[in-house]
Design an enzyme around this catalytic site. Structure first.
Site, PDB file in Angstrom:
ATOM      1  N   ARG A  30       0.841  -1.198   0.000  1.00 52.21           N
ATOM      2  CA  ARG A  30       0.000   0.000   0.000  1.00 52.21           C
ATOM      3  C   ARG A  30       0.880   1.253   0.000  1.00 52.21           C
ATOM      4  NH1 ARG A  30       1.221   2.126   4.133  1.00 52.21           N
ATOM      5  NH2 ARG A  30       0.049   3.942   3.454  1.00 52.21           N
ATOM      6  N   GLY A  31       0.212   2.404  -0.206  1.00 52.44           N
ATOM      7  CA  GLY A  31       0.934   3.665  -0.370  1.00 52.44           C
ATOM      8  C   GLY A  31       1.229   3.828  -1.863  1.00 52.44           C
ATOM      9  N   ALA A  32       0.880   5.002  -2.393  1.00 51.56           N
ATOM     10  CA  ALA A  32       0.908   5.178  -3.856  1.00 51.56           C
ATOM     11  C   ALA A  32       2.289   4.967  -4.478  1.00 51.56           C
ATOM     12  CB  ALA A  32       0.383   6.571  -4.199  1.00 51.56           C
ATOM     13  N   ARG A  73      -6.236  -1.289  -7.875  1.00 53.08           N
ATOM     14  CA  ARG A  73      -6.744  -0.177  -7.055  1.00 53.08           C
ATOM     15  C   ARG A  73      -6.965   0.988  -8.004  1.00 53.08           C
ATOM     16  NH1 ARG A  73      -4.428   1.248  -1.195  1.00 53.08           N
ATOM     17  NH2 ARG A  73      -6.569   1.904  -0.797  1.00 53.08           N
ATOM     18  N   CYS A 139      -2.524   9.673   7.691  1.00 57.62           N
ATOM     19  CA  CYS A 139      -2.283   8.359   7.087  1.00 57.62           C
ATOM     20  C   CYS A 139      -0.794   8.011   7.153  1.00 57.62           C
ATOM     21  CB  CYS A 139      -2.830   8.332   5.655  1.00 57.62           C
ATOM     22  SG  CYS A 139      -2.907   6.672   4.954  1.00 57.62           S
ATOM     23  N   ASP A 208      -2.080  10.474  -3.603  1.00 60.84           N
ATOM     24  CA  ASP A 208      -2.333   9.336  -4.503  1.00 60.84           C
ATOM     25  C   ASP A 208      -2.433   9.830  -5.931  1.00 60.84           C
ATOM     26  OD1 ASP A 208      -3.218   8.141  -1.796  1.00 60.84           O
ATOM     27  OD2 ASP A 208      -3.059   6.459  -3.198  1.00 60.84           O
ATOM     28  N   ASN A 218      -6.170  12.109  -1.847  1.00 60.60           N
ATOM     29  CA  ASN A 218      -5.370  11.396  -0.840  1.00 60.60           C
ATOM     30  C   ASN A 218      -6.324  10.738   0.157  1.00 60.60           C
ATOM     31  OD1 ASN A 218      -2.675  10.780   0.204  1.00 60.60           O
ATOM     32  ND2 ASN A 218      -3.190  12.121   1.920  1.00 60.60           N
ATOM     33  N   LYS A 219      -5.748  10.054   1.125  1.00 59.10           N
ATOM     34  CA  LYS A 219      -6.526   9.277   2.099  1.00 59.10           C
ATOM     35  C   LYS A 219      -7.745  10.045   2.602  1.00 59.10           C
ATOM     36  CE  LYS A 219      -6.025   5.949   3.130  1.00 59.10           C
ATOM     37  NZ  LYS A 219      -6.810   4.869   2.464  1.00 59.10           N
ATOM     38  N   LYS A 244       2.800  11.162  -9.521  1.00 60.38           N
ATOM     39  CA  LYS A 244       1.496  11.183  -8.851  1.00 60.38           C
ATOM     40  C   LYS A 244       0.547  12.158  -9.554  1.00 60.38           C
ATOM     41  CE  LYS A 244       3.144   8.874  -5.073  1.00 60.38           C
ATOM     42  NZ  LYS A 244       3.487   9.444  -3.788  1.00 60.38           N
TER      43      LYS A 244
HETATM   44  C1  RUB Z   1      -2.108   5.814   1.491  1.00 62.50           C
HETATM   45  C2  RUB Z   1      -2.174   7.285   1.303  1.00 62.50           C
HETATM   46  C3  RUB Z   1      -0.862   8.002   1.204  1.00 62.50           C
HETATM   47  C4  RUB Z   1      -0.483   8.152  -0.283  1.00 62.50           C
HETATM   48  C5  RUB Z   1       0.949   8.624  -0.466  1.00 62.50           C
HETATM   49  O1  RUB Z   1      -3.369   5.196   1.333  1.00 62.50           O
HETATM   50  O2  RUB Z   1      -3.215   7.881   1.151  1.00 62.50           O
HETATM   51  O3  RUB Z   1      -0.967   9.294   1.740  1.00 62.50           O
HETATM   52  O4  RUB Z   1      -0.631   6.911  -0.938  1.00 62.50           O
HETATM   53  O5  RUB Z   1       1.840   7.691   0.068  1.00 62.50           O
HETATM   54  P1  RUB Z   1      -3.463   3.584   1.409  1.00 62.50           P
HETATM   55  P2  RUB Z   1       3.383   7.626  -0.403  1.00 62.50           P
HETATM   56  O6  RUB Z   1      -2.924   3.162   2.731  1.00 62.50           O
HETATM   57  O7  RUB Z   1      -4.922   3.313   1.229  1.00 62.50           O
HETATM   58  O8  RUB Z   1      -2.645   3.048   0.243  1.00 62.50           O
HETATM   59  O9  RUB Z   1       3.949   8.987  -0.135  1.00 62.50           O
HETATM   60  O10 RUB Z   1       3.981   6.548   0.459  1.00 62.50           O
HETATM   61  O11 RUB Z   1       3.398   7.299  -1.847  1.00 62.50           O
END
Ligand code: RUB
Length: 324
Positions: A30-32, A73, A139, A208, A218-219, A244
């Site tokens: 998880r995480g974009a 996703r 988040c 995201d 975002n979240k 992004k």
């Molecule tokens: C994660 C989320 C993060 C972004 C950016 O949502 O909203 O703020 O994805 O993350 P989830 P990063 O847990 O549903 O994936 O900076 O790590 O890309």
């Protein structure tokens, strides 16, 4: 390579990509940013493992892999940008060897750039933090945490409020990550944000997707954090790699906001008959509530999003978005 997320499957089947897509769907990955790097790596692995001689067959398998990854996703454009960058030029490859080495080098370039982008964002964003400041983050964003960690590495004392981020409670990952880096943090429930905002100097969040009009996806809850920050005159800063940003939004496409299973929020057996539950997992924060966006090409206004898409992702990506 920093991102080897799976290993070993037969003959370049889309299986590796399907496994990764499943892990993305279930939020094991998880995480974009990580989603994007994992998707690029899944296609790289698929090309590497292909043992046949038929370039059309490999192309077909990679396309199946790409499809299952982007369907895993729907909201984070980082995923789409990653698979597009990895397969760019694939239709022109004349034989298996050419296609394989193109996909491998595209994927490796994407993964390396993505990792470096997070580091650069950390360095640039850290200039906005002074010792003694209190940051609020929502988040769990590697890009946003990278900024806090870079400031900490420069000897600045930073206090962090981390939201719990119901229902998945990614805030626990955030406080764990900060603690491992030696940074003190305080966990709060999401509904405490407005109350706590009077103690906050700056809000840092990840992304995201960033739309061509500068809106941030975002979240879920991010837009409420932005409203509370706006009301309290606290700068709201987004930390986002250029992949992004969404070429699809240039074409007027709306970002699909993922809605996940109600079971993630509550056991339905606890509810009276007829009560519905909704679980949207992202929301949209308009550009007017965003102070700035820290990217690897510098700190920009949200209103520069269109230029980032055209200059960094290129007309080609807008053309590809149109073809989708
Ligand atoms: C994660 C989320 C993060 C972004 C950016 O949502 O909203 O703020 O994805 O993350 P989830 P990063 O847990 O549903 O994936 O900076 O790590 O890309």
């Amino acid at each position: 390579m920093s991102c080897r997320v799976f290993s070993g499957h037969q003959d370049g089947e889309a299986l590796g990509a399907i496994e990764i897509a499943d892990s993305i769907k279930s939020m094991e990955i998880r995480g974009a940013g990580l989603i994007a790097r994992s998707a690029a790596d899944a296609l790289r692995q698929q090309a590497e493992d292909y043992r046949g001689e038929d370039v059309e067959e490999l192309r077909k398998r990679l396309e199946e892999g790409r499809r299952s990854l982007i369907d895993s996703r729907p909201t984070a454009i980082s995923l789409w940008n990653a698979v597009q960058a990895t397969l760019r030029g694939a239709s022109r490859a004349r034989d298996v060897e050419e296609l394989r080495s193109l996909v491998i080098s595209n994927a490796e370039r994407f993964i390396e750039r993505s990792g470096k982008a997070v580091e650069t964002i950390g360095r640039i964003g850290s200039h906005r933090l002074r010792s003694g400041m209190t940051v609020l983050t929502h988040c769990n964003s590697k890009a946003a945490l990278g900024v806090i960690k870079a400031a900490h590495a420069d000897g600045k004392e930073i206090n962090v409020y981390a939201t719990e981020s119901r229902p998945w409670r990614q805030g626990l990952l955030t406080v764990r990550d900060l603690s491992e880096a030696g940074i003190g943090s305080t966990l709060i429930i999401d509904s405490a944000v407005r109350w706590i905002m009077k103690e906050v100097d700056v809000v840092l969040v990840g992304a995201d997707t960033i739309c061509s009009n500068g809106a941030l996806i975002n979240k879920i809850g991010t837009s409420q954090v932005a409203l509370a920050a706006d009301e309290a005159r606290v700068p709201f800063i987004v930390c986002a790699e250029t992949y992004k940003f969404s070429p699809k939004t240039v074409l007027g496409e709306m970002v699909e906001i993922e809605e996940r299973d109600a079971n993630e929020i509550v056991d339905p057996r606890q509810l009276p008959a007829g009560v519905k539950v909704r679980n949207p997992v992202f929301d949209s924060t308009p550009a007017e509530h965003i102070d700035s966006i820290v990217t690897e090409i510098g700190l920009i206004s949200p209103y520069a999003a269109y230029e980032v898409i055209v200059k960094e992702l290129g007309q080609e990506s807008i053309f590809e978005a149109n073809e989708e």
